[in-house]
Design a protein around this motif. Structure first.
Motif, PDB file in Angstrom:
ATOM      1  N   ARG A 247       0.833  -1.211   0.000  1.00  0.00           N
ATOM      2  CA  ARG A 247       0.000   0.000   0.000  1.00  0.00           C
ATOM      3  C   ARG A 247       0.864   1.255   0.000  1.00  0.00           C
ATOM      4  NH1 ARG A 247      -5.371  -1.032   1.787  1.00  0.00           N
ATOM      5  NH2 ARG A 247      -5.678  -3.203   2.478  1.00  0.00           N
ATOM      6  N   THR A 248       0.298   2.308  -0.551  1.00  0.00           N
ATOM      7  CA  THR A 248       0.988   3.597  -0.554  1.00  0.00           C
ATOM      8  C   THR A 248       0.305   4.607   0.372  1.00  0.00           C
ATOM      9  OG1 THR A 248      -0.313   4.280  -2.477  1.00  0.00           O
ATOM     10  CG2 THR A 248       1.839   3.288  -2.904  1.00  0.00           C
ATOM     11  N   GLU A 249      -1.001   4.392   0.679  1.00  0.00           N
ATOM     12  CA  GLU A 249      -1.709   5.314   1.571  1.00  0.00           C
ATOM     13  C   GLU A 249      -1.413   4.953   3.029  1.00  0.00           C
ATOM     14  OE1 GLU A 249      -4.866   2.071   0.690  1.00  0.00           O
ATOM     15  OE2 GLU A 249      -2.981   2.836  -0.153  1.00  0.00           O
ATOM     16  N   LEU A 250      -1.577   5.908   3.905  1.00  0.00           N
ATOM     17  CA  LEU A 250      -1.324   5.684   5.329  1.00  0.00           C
ATOM     18  C   LEU A 250      -2.617   5.292   6.035  1.00  0.00           C
ATOM     19  CD1 LEU A 250       1.071   8.681   6.077  1.00  0.00           C
ATOM     20  CD2 LEU A 250       1.682   6.260   5.799  1.00  0.00           C
ATOM     21  N   PRO A 251      -2.525   4.461   7.079  1.00  0.00           N
ATOM     22  CA  PRO A 251      -3.730   3.999   7.785  1.00  0.00           C
ATOM     23  C   PRO A 251      -4.386   5.134   8.576  1.00  0.00           C
ATOM     24  CG  PRO A 251      -1.764   3.254   8.931  1.00  0.00           C
ATOM     25  CD  PRO A 251      -1.299   3.862   7.649  1.00  0.00           C
ATOM     26  N   PRO A 252      -5.724   5.178   8.581  1.00  0.00           N
ATOM     27  CA  PRO A 252      -6.409   6.260   9.295  1.00  0.00           C
ATOM     28  C   PRO A 252      -6.402   6.090  10.808  1.00  0.00           C
ATOM     29  CG  PRO A 252      -8.001   4.771   8.316  1.00  0.00           C
ATOM     30  CD  PRO A 252      -6.661   4.336   7.827  1.00  0.00           C
ATOM     31  N   ASP A 253      -6.241   4.864  11.290  1.00  0.00           N
ATOM     32  CA  ASP A 253      -6.251   4.624  12.735  1.00  0.00           C
ATOM     33  C   ASP A 253      -5.364   3.429  13.044  1.00  0.00           C
ATOM     34  OD1 ASP A 253      -7.961   2.094  12.649  1.00  0.00           O
ATOM     35  OD2 ASP A 253      -9.324   3.541  11.712  1.00  0.00           O
ATOM     36  N   GLY A 254      -5.150   3.208  14.334  1.00  0.00           N
ATOM     37  CA  GLY A 254      -4.231   2.158  14.762  1.00  0.00           C
ATOM     38  C   GLY A 254      -4.676   0.771  14.384  1.00  0.00           C
ATOM     39  N   TRP A 255      -5.970   0.472  14.559  1.00  0.00           N
ATOM     40  CA  TRP A 255      -6.426  -0.888  14.268  1.00  0.00           C
ATOM     41  C   TRP A 255      -6.354  -1.176  12.774  1.00  0.00           C
ATOM     42  CZ3 TRP A 255      -6.220  -5.165  16.420  1.00  0.00           C
ATOM     43  CH2 TRP A 255      -6.998  -6.264  16.020  1.00  0.00           C
ATOM     44  N   THR A 256      -6.585  -0.179  11.941  1.00  0.00           N
ATOM     45  CA  THR A 256      -6.418  -0.360  10.498  1.00  0.00           C
ATOM     46  C   THR A 256      -4.963  -0.687  10.170  1.00  0.00           C
ATOM     47  OG1 THR A 256      -8.241   1.147  10.003  1.00  0.00           O
ATOM     48  CG2 THR A 256      -6.657   0.743   8.242  1.00  0.00           C
ATOM     49  N   ALA A 257      -4.031  -0.014  10.833  1.00  0.00           N
ATOM     50  CA  ALA A 257      -2.611  -0.317  10.621  1.00  0.00           C
ATOM     51  C   ALA A 257      -2.305  -1.770  10.948  1.00  0.00           C
ATOM     52  CB  ALA A 257      -1.749   0.611  11.473  1.00  0.00           C
ATOM     53  N   VAL A 258      -2.887  -2.269  12.037  1.00  0.00           N
ATOM     54  CA  VAL A 258      -2.655  -3.664  12.427  1.00  0.00           C
ATOM     55  C   VAL A 258      -3.264  -4.602  11.391  1.00  0.00           C
ATOM     56  CG1 VAL A 258      -3.140  -5.408  14.189  1.00  0.00           C
ATOM     57  CG2 VAL A 258      -2.487  -3.094  14.871  1.00  0.00           C
ATOM     58  N   ARG A 259      -4.477  -4.303  10.953  1.00  0.00           N
ATOM     59  CA  ARG A 259      -5.144  -5.171   9.976  1.00  0.00           C
ATOM     60  C   ARG A 259      -4.381  -5.195   8.649  1.00  0.00           C
ATOM     61  NH1 ARG A 259      -9.389  -3.835   7.906  1.00  0.00           N
ATOM     62  NH2 ARG A 259      -9.709  -1.687   8.646  1.00  0.00           N
ATOM     63  N   TRP A 260      -3.888  -4.047   8.216  1.00  0.00           N
ATOM     64  CA  TRP A 260      -3.119  -4.025   6.973  1.00  0.00           C
ATOM     65  C   TRP A 260      -1.836  -4.855   7.112  1.00  0.00           C
ATOM     66  CZ3 TRP A 260      -3.187   1.814   5.137  1.00  0.00           C
ATOM     67  CH2 TRP A 260      -4.489   2.126   4.710  1.00  0.00           C
ATOM     68  N   ALA A 261      -1.176  -4.737   8.246  1.00  0.00           N
ATOM     69  CA  ALA A 261       0.058  -5.495   8.451  1.00  0.00           C
ATOM     70  C   ALA A 261      -0.198  -6.998   8.486  1.00  0.00           C
ATOM     71  CB  ALA A 261       0.736  -5.050   9.743  1.00  0.00           C
ATOM     72  N   ARG A 262      -1.395  -7.397   8.924  1.00  0.00           N
ATOM     73  CA  ARG A 262      -1.728  -8.816   9.013  1.00  0.00           C
ATOM     74  C   ARG A 262      -2.419  -9.357   7.761  1.00  0.00           C
ATOM     75  NH1 ARG A 262      -4.113  -8.787  15.241  1.00  0.00           N
ATOM     76  NH2 ARG A 262      -2.082  -8.424  16.271  1.00  0.00           N
ATOM     77  N   ASP A 263      -2.586  -8.525   6.770  1.00  0.00           N
ATOM     78  CA  ASP A 263      -3.233  -8.938   5.531  1.00  0.00           C
ATOM     79  C   ASP A 263      -2.418 -10.057   4.874  1.00  0.00           C
ATOM     80  OD1 ASP A 263      -4.284  -9.228   2.985  1.00  0.00           O
ATOM     81  OD2 ASP A 263      -4.446  -7.089   2.599  1.00  0.00           O
ATOM     82  N   PRO A 264      -3.025 -11.231   4.652  1.00  0.00           N
ATOM     83  CA  PRO A 264      -2.256 -12.338   4.066  1.00  0.00           C
ATOM     84  C   PRO A 264      -1.752 -12.057   2.658  1.00  0.00           C
ATOM     85  CG  PRO A 264      -4.604 -12.872   4.177  1.00  0.00           C
ATOM     86  CD  PRO A 264      -4.413 -11.612   4.960  1.00  0.00           C
TER      87      PRO A 264
END
Length: 452
Positions: A247-264
């Motif tokens: 991804r090139t966009e930044l996460p809007p909140d902390g939980w979104t950041a975690v979900r993106w990092a855990r995306d298979p």
């Protein structure tokens, strides 16, 4: 285990298959006529004579300088036809001289080993050669000159321990018999045990690569090219930061950041390494019996430069993984190679098995390797940055992060549990931890965000 791989060819044939322009080191003392050895062993003189006739050599090793894949090197080649490649006092003298020449010329050492171990007819004079050779390995390592060992069939006895396992990189021929105990001294139940194979030594982290005879020339050439001795006093430029592949966009909140990092479907370490390097070779294992498939280590070439790498692949790393990464960084420091580390782990393995395997000391070893390295280390967090298992691989001053990564004192679920919060508070806790890439830049934890 009964090896189907033929005994490694004689020393000269082995050298001819791997090197060009070989010049043997001269000036060795010849055995005096009728020499019976330090123990005055009955029949030893006749055994030496027959071994010389059989092999065409005057000792069990042939040492000299040659070119391997375009790289000048010093070769130590064993000949199993000469008393089973056994090591006596003159063998030790030849090997010692080869290492000394390599240090003076700053040329890598290649040990081509095929041996049954120490020479019984010379008793303790033979056994003491092991400490002699171990000292040469250490002096050469301290001088920043690489040593690559190739384990032929067989490689048994003290020479496996003192010369083979003492190398910086250990390659082994497929189906070779490898072990400290030779076949004739094992218990009957263990004569054919699979532990005494090159493949098992690779699986247990004692060998870096298992190769066929046809693969060996190209593999050995790549290793020597990447490990060319450098000026120990001139530190290299840092490895450049890899570009983000997700991804090139930044996460809007902390939980979104975690979900993106855990995306298979998020790009993982193999994709980053393939994108970053034109070519690379892998180190495997911690040398003490462990391999962690979640920690990839090796050396690659990028834009003409050799760069060492240690990369987490998204799993909870074991002690073996942390020890392997520490080994990689220490090797890079010896040979003045910049280091790239890729952080991607939910945290260290927290199982009882990992604790018994020395998780704390393994992490301490890696923290120490990173903190003590003279060479520059560049870190990119490409996914999850969970707690100490992630921090151990991250340089304190040269760490970047991708938009789909996060870095936290611990995973939000574990943080909520520590704070006695319920599952419904995990997302809010993620926000409070300020683990997003942009938060980490603001906090000064990372230097910047890598973009595609």
């Amino acid at each position: 285990m009964t090896s189907t791989h033929r005994t490694t060819p004689g020393a000269r044939a082995w050298i001819e298959a791997l090197a060009s322009d070989f010049v043997e080191l001269a000036g060795y003392a010849a055995w005096p006529a009728g020499y019976a050895g330090p123990l005055d062993w009955p029949g030893y003189a006749e055994q030496l004579e027959r071994a010389s006739e059989r092999s065409g050599q005057t000792e069990s090793v042939v040492c000299g300088q040659a070119t391997v894949g375009g790289v000048p090197a010093v070769l130590i080649a064993f000949d199993f036809r000469f008393l089973g490649g056994s090591v006596g006092q003159q063998t030790g003298e030849r090997i010692e001289r080869a290492f000394s020449v390599a240090r003076r010329a700053r040329q890598p050492v290649v040990s081509l080993i095929a041996t049954g171990g120490s020479r019984m007819q010379e008793g303790m004079r033979s056994l003491r050669q092991l400490t002699r050779l171990a000292r040469e390995c250490q002096l050469t390592r301290a001088a920043g000159v690489p040593h690559v060992a190739v384990l032929g069939n067989p490689t048994t006895g003290g020479l496996w321990a003192a010369l083979g396992a003492g190398a910086d990189v250990v390659l082994a021929l497929a189906d070779a018999e490898v072990g400290f105990a030779g076949r004739r001294v094992r218990s009957p139940a263990d004569v054919d045990h699979p532990a005494f194979t090159s493949e098992d030594h690779w699986a247990s982290g004692q060998v870096d690569q298992v190769v066929t005879e046809s693969e060996l020339p190209s593999v050995l050439s790549r290793w020597l090219d990447l490990l060319r001795p450098a000026d120990q006093h001139a530190l290299p430029e840092p490895a450049d930061v890899p570009r983000a592949l997700g991804r090139t966009e930044l996460p809007p909140d902390g939980w979104t950041a975690v979900r993106w990092a855990r995306d298979p479907d998020r790009p993982r370490a193999p994709a980053y390494l393939d994108d970053y390097f034109q070519t690379r070779v892998a180190l495997s294992g911690d040398r003490v019996g462990g391999v962690d498939p979640g920690m990839w280590c090796g050396i690659g070439r990028r834009d003409g430069r050799a760069i060492a790498y240690a990369a987490q692949t998204g799993t909870a790393n074991t002690p073996a993984g942390f020890r392997t990464a520490a080994r990689l960084i220490q090797l890079a420091d010896r040979f003045t190679l910049p280091v790239l580390t890729l952080v991607d782990t939910p945290g260290a393995d927290n199982s009882g098995a990992a604790e018994r395997a020395g998780l704390g000391p393994a992490l301490a070893e890696l923290f120490g390797a990173v903190a003590g390295a003279r060479v520059p280390i560049t870190t990119l967090v490409i996914g999850e940055g969970g707690s100490g298992g992630a921090l151990a691989l991250a340089h304190p001053d040269r760490t970047w992060i991708t938009p789909d990564g996060y870095f936290s004192v611990i995973a939000p679920e574990a943080s909520a549990a520590i704070l006695k919060r319920g599952p419904d508070q995990v997302a809010a806790t993620a926000d409070q931890l300020r683990l997003r890439p942009q938060d980490l830049v603001e906090l000064g934890v990372v230097r910047g965000i890598s973009r595609g």
